[in-house]
Write a protein that holds these residues in place. Sequence first.
Motif, PDB file in Angstrom:
ATOM      1  N   ALA A 121       0.827  -1.210   0.000  1.00  0.00           N
ATOM      2  CA  ALA A 121       0.000   0.000   0.000  1.00  0.00           C
ATOM      3  C   ALA A 121       0.859   1.258   0.000  1.00  0.00           C
ATOM      4  N   LEU A 122       1.959   1.235   0.751  1.00  0.00           N
ATOM      5  CA  LEU A 122       2.774   2.446   0.907  1.00  0.00           C
ATOM      6  C   LEU A 122       3.682   2.710  -0.298  1.00  0.00           C
ATOM      7  N   ARG A 151       4.674   5.536   7.754  1.00  0.00           N
ATOM      8  CA  ARG A 151       5.796   4.667   8.135  1.00  0.00           C
ATOM      9  C   ARG A 151       5.272   3.448   8.878  1.00  0.00           C
ATOM     10  N   LEU A 152       4.048   3.063   8.566  1.00  0.00           N
ATOM     11  CA  LEU A 152       3.334   2.100   9.400  1.00  0.00           C
ATOM     12  C   LEU A 152       4.085   0.785   9.591  1.00  0.00           C
ATOM     13  N   ALA A 157      -4.080   1.659   1.173  1.00  0.00           N
ATOM     14  CA  ALA A 157      -3.691   1.556  -0.235  1.00  0.00           C
ATOM     15  C   ALA A 157      -4.295   2.674  -1.074  1.00  0.00           C
ATOM     16  N   ASP A 158      -5.310   3.360  -0.557  1.00  0.00           N
ATOM     17  CA  ASP A 158      -5.902   4.497  -1.268  1.00  0.00           C
ATOM     18  C   ASP A 158      -5.155   5.754  -0.814  1.00  0.00           C
ATOM     19  N   ALA A 159      -4.100   6.103  -1.551  1.00  0.00           N
ATOM     20  CA  ALA A 159      -3.225   7.196  -1.104  1.00  0.00           C
ATOM     21  C   ALA A 159      -4.010   8.489  -0.897  1.00  0.00           C
ATOM     22  N   GLU A 160      -5.021   8.705  -1.749  1.00  0.00           N
ATOM     23  CA  GLU A 160      -5.807   9.937  -1.681  1.00  0.00           C
ATOM     24  C   GLU A 160      -6.537  10.064  -0.335  1.00  0.00           C
ATOM     25  N   GLN A 161      -7.000   8.930   0.200  1.00  0.00           N
ATOM     26  CA  GLN A 161      -7.768   8.972   1.446  1.00  0.00           C
ATOM     27  C   GLN A 161      -7.000   8.379   2.619  1.00  0.00           C
ATOM     28  N   ARG A 162      -5.705   8.148   2.431  1.00  0.00           N
ATOM     29  CA  ARG A 162      -4.912   7.518   3.489  1.00  0.00           C
ATOM     30  C   ARG A 162      -4.988   8.311   4.789  1.00  0.00           C
TER      31      ARG A 162
END
Lengths: 261, 512
Positions: A27-28, B98-99, B336-341
């Motif tokens: 995902a990242l 950085r999860l 995984a949805d960078a826009e709504q991360r």
Amino acid sequence: MTDEPATTASPAARSSRAVILARIREALRVPAPPPHMLDRQLVTAAEPPTASQPDRGSGFPTLSVLPAEAGRPWLPDGGATPEERLALLTDNLEKLRAVVHRCGSADEAGSVVAELARSNSWQRVAFHHDPLIEPLVPQLPCEVVEVDGADGSDKHRLEACDAGISSCELLVAQTGSILVSSRLSGGRGLSILPHVHVVVAHTSQIFGTLGDALEATKARHGGQLPSMLSFITGPSRTGDIERILVLGAHGPKELHVILIG
Amino acid sequence: MNHKRTGAMTTIQHTAASTSHETGKKPPAEAASHRGAAPKRQFLLDAAAHVADTGHRTFVNSALGGYYKSRDAQKARYRDWEHARDAASLAKWTAVNRLDELLEQFTSRFEAHGGTVHWAANAEEARSIILGLVRKADAKAIIKSKCMTSEEIHLNAALEEEGYGVVESDLGEFIQQLRGEPPYHFVFPCMHVRRDEISTLFHDNLGSEPTDSPEELTMIARRHMRQLYVNADVGITGANFLVAETGQISITENEGNARLTAALPKMHIALAGIEKVVANLDDLSVLLPMLATAGAGQPMTCYNTLYSGPRREGECDGPEEMHLVLLDNARTALLADAEQRDALQCIRCGACLNVCPIFKNVGGFTYGTTYQGPIGSVITPHLRGLADWNHLSGASSLCGACSDACPVRIDIHHHLLHNRRNAARTAPNWLEKIGHRLFVVVASRPWLFRIAGWIARHTMGLARRLKPPLVREWLASRDLPSPPAESFRTAWRRRQQAAAGAASSHRSQPRP
């Protein structure tokens, strides 16, 4: 992965760990847009990593390295001098409905506690061994229960106590909080199970801000932090019934802070 | 249904409580009254019922009145609230991005203190891990403090199915457990329940004397719960933050029930979503006060407690074992949805619910989700599927009050728009599509537009009377305006001509 889980984890759990971490890494791979912030300077400092700088760990700013603002002049004030901090702490504690007792000496503190016990007809009071507390115990006109004696702490006996007397790690002027720990404040139960909590502290234990308090606690205990550190901010409370404030939900109904010095 | 809520006003005025009660065990009619229906249908039916229930709305708004006042007073103590929001946003944004690294750091440090971390990819795995631990502890009694993640995985039902008794210790959650209802609001679980209902509930379940005093009701629960804490074998809590730097979990609460839950039983199990991790202990010096101020209008929540493992050598009490269950359950899909991360930055303060005009009108149960309100409407489609839950994206006036209230600056109302867009892409509504095409054809041809306008003006009155299928739903709560006598273009032309005429007649007049 260098940090494998402890041997107690089952093989299935280890595979879920791998699955979740793989999903996160996948995902990242798509970088997020920069954080929503008003201060553009901070945004620039927090640019996400680019393909040429894949090391996400070291390149990232964290809150503690934000531009030189050690005092965080945007949070509530923590007081600049010991006098200011004492005044702020007292004010905050009173607003939280804690009771502050100023004492010149340990002797005076002893008679304050004894008077509390008498006026509230306490039958049983729990305490732990601490240089600030030991001198007060003989003055108590009731049965006393030590939580850190040879027999250890008995939760049934502790539950039957009217009050618990503990020391604390430190106090925070900014928020009116008292930091207790399982190591220095008589374990986990003493400050929460009896109906009244009496904290005995010295004015030299007052810190300005939460940030200073956390820093000092880390420094004091080094790598061996107590298993519990708890910021207590006023007596236990709830607003669950019609959002009306009631003190003494499950923890102490009363919080007395005895400040020596 | 309405007769139950008509008492709300009298209760607020502190007069005698209404006398017609339902028994506490039976959920009130309006509580998720259409549970079981398809999510969108359930939402529409419950929303209609709640909006019509003015007693309920007045009651909820009155309960929130005190919150606005204290929140504003506490915000004023910040020397720069907006800067503090920047810092909080940055702290959580950094952690979410950085999860993987922070979770591994957290796990190794937490386990170094003697606790065990369990990873659960989904709700079922989390339930089976916790059931396994409870069996291992040979638990006779389980005490639990408030944990929304456990609502998400329906933990209580799973424990009860296996024959374990579990008691919610948070006052609001306890009341909801007795009522057999899920929480109404993820921070204020029973804010919709009147004190006389609670009095009856306690009378029926605990045998207490009826009372009109919130204080006395709180004391009834306090007395009931004390021996349960002392006798429980297992304590289950949630966690608000996981500190990677030190391997501690942070729990925020007002009542002291989480403190007791983690102090007295011999096993402590904490359940947390993977997004709860923060990089540094110092981050909490910003996040803890902001959580309290945004969520409940407090300078700090009463107890903010950091736990790192079971009782240590030299400590006089505490659990023998501590377990932390880390839950994914589709959080990685949102990641995984960078826009709504940034929606994973949520610290569950509930501020967006408290300011949302939709929440205040439709109530918490209407959402049919674990996490209600604006943030719930953003994340639920990611956690449970956009196809079934896209209707929540429409549960917004797009006023942006939620985004303004968010202490970590999640762009909530824009994410609702993003969900609408994504839904239109993945499952387009053909009727809408044809409608838009048709509009483009008509609007780009002035002659056709003129004809269409004439037809519309002459059929609007008829549509209002007949309510044809396509507009019936829309007309159910709205009125069509009266059709104008002429089109805008005709009116404009007439106005221009009149102005020109006036100007020329003005010019022709001699100056005085």
